[in-house]
Design an enzyme around this catalytic site. Structure first.
Site, PDB file in Angstrom:
ATOM      1  N   SER A 156       1.036  -1.151   0.024  1.00  0.00           N
ATOM      2  CA  SER A 156      -0.129  -0.032  -0.083  1.00  0.00           C
ATOM      3  C   SER A 156       0.860   1.184  -0.009  1.00  0.00           C
ATOM      4  CB  SER A 156      -0.977  -0.056   1.012  1.00  0.00           C
ATOM      5  OG  SER A 156      -1.892   0.928   1.028  1.00  0.00           O
ATOM      6  N   GLU A 211      -9.321  -4.993  -3.863  1.00  0.00           N
ATOM      7  CA  GLU A 211      -8.809  -3.859  -3.345  1.00  0.00           C
ATOM      8  C   GLU A 211      -9.589  -2.658  -2.617  1.00  0.00           C
ATOM      9  OE1 GLU A 211      -5.476  -3.956  -2.527  1.00  0.00           O
ATOM     10  OE2 GLU A 211      -4.507  -4.942  -4.157  1.00  0.00           O
ATOM     11  N   HIS A 256      -7.577  -5.758   0.650  1.00  0.00           N
ATOM     12  CA  HIS A 256      -6.382  -5.001   0.595  1.00  0.00           C
ATOM     13  C   HIS A 256      -5.591  -5.285   1.828  1.00  0.00           C
ATOM     14  CE1 HIS A 256      -3.899  -1.316  -0.467  1.00  0.00           C
ATOM     15  NE2 HIS A 256      -4.089  -0.933   0.881  1.00  0.00           N
TER      16      HIS A 256
END
Length: 586
Positions: A221, A348, A461
């Site tokens: 991320s 995600e 995610h």
């Protein structure tokens, strides 16, 4: 007989003393900064050496708040590196109190501005000169800690015989408040924290058995975006050899802002805290006088619009850390040319919808009405005008079943994931591969059997990380045998790539992970099934996000009628249709 027993006990005692001496010599390391004493930690059926909380910079406290980091001054004596350090000051997620799914990402040590430390896990016995992997945590540049259980480096270090390092960096306003032109708050100091940690690793990792010439940086991320930013930044390129980017790239729409927008947000923070705004000096002095939590409490107020997957204080394109715009650097090949491994997860967007989009809940199926879908689109693409929002809606709606709550829910998941993670990463990988010398792309699509988040959220995610760090090897965590095998495979891919630049074993009879090329664009699934190779990940949607929508927004940016609030006019619809036809033709 007594003499034999006495002699045997003497030999045994001598061996114990020798073992203790070996342990002590493994745990005491003399670095260029000073001596550190680590600790022995159990891992699976063995043990490993851990050096926790080694300082790499002076504490950025007092007048050092917002400033560039300064290297840690050498110390005398022995630094106790047996316990985790403080976590950096940050926003704490209190959306779901007591819920392990969200609290696993919260700080698990005392928060302090004195937080610039790193942790090192070393195989035992200490290797001679082995591969080094340096982890950079994510958290939207507003949160994140190197000490989280999911980032425990001992399993990866032990299983793959690498030296594993995790670093820390300032987040939120502490790391990314940007008043361009001011030396007191230049912006990007969180990235400079990372760079200083990488410099420390470069200068000292050989004393821990690591090879400074084979350092791979990896992150997820905002950590993945950070990795990409070090690939781009000239001042970072010599501090590592290879890179792994998980669910993040430097060109993500949430990962940076202009210096003008950075300044606007800094001033807005001061306004929220009743600071004098007459000069940068007065503003910075006021912000330094505030308690950390005062800054954290109002940091979300500086965003220019209501949105999903946007964060207040992030890197700025400053002309220094980044010499030019990210796009121009990618287009011209102005970046480190090496091997990269990168990829994304299947869902995600779902995590972020839960934190801001209407109709979503962790305690229900989250079937989304058409009205909530339209509201979610606006939050998900906050920079788009009405015609742009219409284009997104058109692209992600099943018009044969547009009131289907599950399809609306999954459509928003795809919008947020494609726009913020998948398609930016695909843009990055295609640009990078034209100049790089070895790229490997993955699509992680396994939902863990013990995941506490609801089924509708899918492969979330951040939830590949536990497989990268080997948590499924821990029997008490109740993963399946197939998940343990998947984790071992992923760890081996990552470590083999770090060692050689290729995740495949040279002489293995197993299926090969193919190189990604701009022509074929091959990638693999990462799940518990046998390897499958695919091509052109999300290509239809990524052409929309990376090519069509930017051109549409640019073409309509100055048309007030097309950008006005409410439903697009008939003129706007006609313009959109004509633009679409022309785009497809040319």
């Amino acid at each position: 007989m007594n003499l034999l027993v006495t002699s045997s006990l003497g030999v045994l005692l001598h061996l114990v003393v020798l073992c203790q001496a070996d342990d002590h010599s493994e745990l005491l390391v003399n670095t260029k900064s000073g001596k550190v004493m680590g600790t022995r930690v159990p891992v699976l059926s063995s043990h490993i050496s851990a050096f926790l909380g080694i300082p790499f910079a002076e504490p950025p406290v007092g007048n050092m708040r917002f400033r560039r980091p300064e290297p840690k001054k050498p110390w005398s004596g022995v630094w106790n590196a047996s316990t985790y350090p403080n976590n950096c000051q940050q926003y704490v997620d209190e959306q779901f109190p007591g819920f392990s799914g969200s609290e696993m990402w919260n700080p698990n040590r005392e928060m302090s501005e004195d937080c610039l430390y790193l942790n090192i896990w070393v195989p035992s016995p200490r290797p001679k000169s082995t591969t080094v992997m340096v982890w950079i945590y994510g958290g939207g540049f507003y949160s994140g800690s190197s000490t989280l259980d999911v980032y425990n480096g001992k399993y990866l270090a032990y299983t793959e015989e690498v030296v594993l390092v995790s670093l820390s960096y300032r987040v939120g306003a502490f790391g990314f408040l940007a008043l361009h032109g001011s030396q007191e708050a230049p912006g990007n100091v969180g990235l400079l924290d990372q760079r200083m940690a990488l410099q420390w690793v470069h200068d000292n990792i050989q004393f821990f058995g690591g090879d400074p010439k084979t350092v791979t940086i990896f992150g997820e991320s905002a950590g993945g975006a950070s990795v990409g930013m070090h690939i781009l930044s000239p001042g970072s390129r010599d501090l590592f050899r290879r890179a792994i980017l998980q669910s993040g790239s430097p060109n993500c729409p949430w990962a940076s802002v202009s210096v003008a927008e950075g300044r606007r947000r800094a001033v807005e923070l001061g306004r929220n805290l009743n600071c004098n705004l007459n000069s940068d000096e007065e503003l910075i002095h006021c912000l330094r006088e505030k308690k950390p939590q005062e800054l954290i409490d109002v940091e979300w107020n500086v965003l220019p619009f209501d949105s999903i997957f946007r964060f207040s204080f992030v890197p700025v394109i400053d002309g220094e850390f980044f010499p030019t715009s990210l796009e121009s650097m990618l287009n011209s090949g102005n970046f480190k040319k090496t091997q990269i491994l990168l990829g994304v997860n299947k869902d995600e967007g779902s995590f972020f919808l839960l934190y801001g989009a209407p109709g979503f809940s962790k305690d229900s199926e989250s079937k989304i009405s058409r009205e909530d879908f339209m509201s979610g689109v606006k939050l998900s693409v906050p920079h788009a005008n009405d015609l742009g929002l219409d284009a997104v809606t058109l692209q992600y709606t099943d018009w044969m079943d547009d009131n289907n709550g599950i399809k609306n829910r999954d459509g928003l998941d795809d919008i947020v994931g494609d726009h913020n993670v998948i398609c930016p990463l695909m843009h990055f990988v295609n640009k990078y591969t034209k100049f790089g010398n070895g790229t490997y792309l993955y699509f992680f699509n396994h939902r863990a059997s013990n995941l506490v988040w609801p089924e509708w959220m899918g492969v979330i995610h951040g939830y590949e990380i536990e497989f990268v760090f080997g948590l499924p090897l821990v029997k008490e965590l109740n993963y399946t045998a197939e998940e343990e095998a998947l984790s071992r495979r992923i760890m081996h891919y990552w470590a083999t790539f770090a060692k050689t630049g290729n995740p495949n074993e040279p002489h293995s009879q197993e299926s090969k992970w193919p190189l990604f090329t701009t022509k074929e664009q091959k990638f693999i699934d990462l799940n518990t099934e046998p390897m499958k190779v695919h091509q052109r990940l999300r290509v239809q949607m990524c052409v929309f996000w990376n090519q069509f929508l930017p051109k549409l927004l640019n073409a309509t940016a100055c048309d007030g009628e097309l950008s006005s609030s409410g439903t697009s006019s008939s003129k706007g619809i006609i313009f959109y249709v004509l633009f679409s036809i022309l785009y497809l033709i040319f």
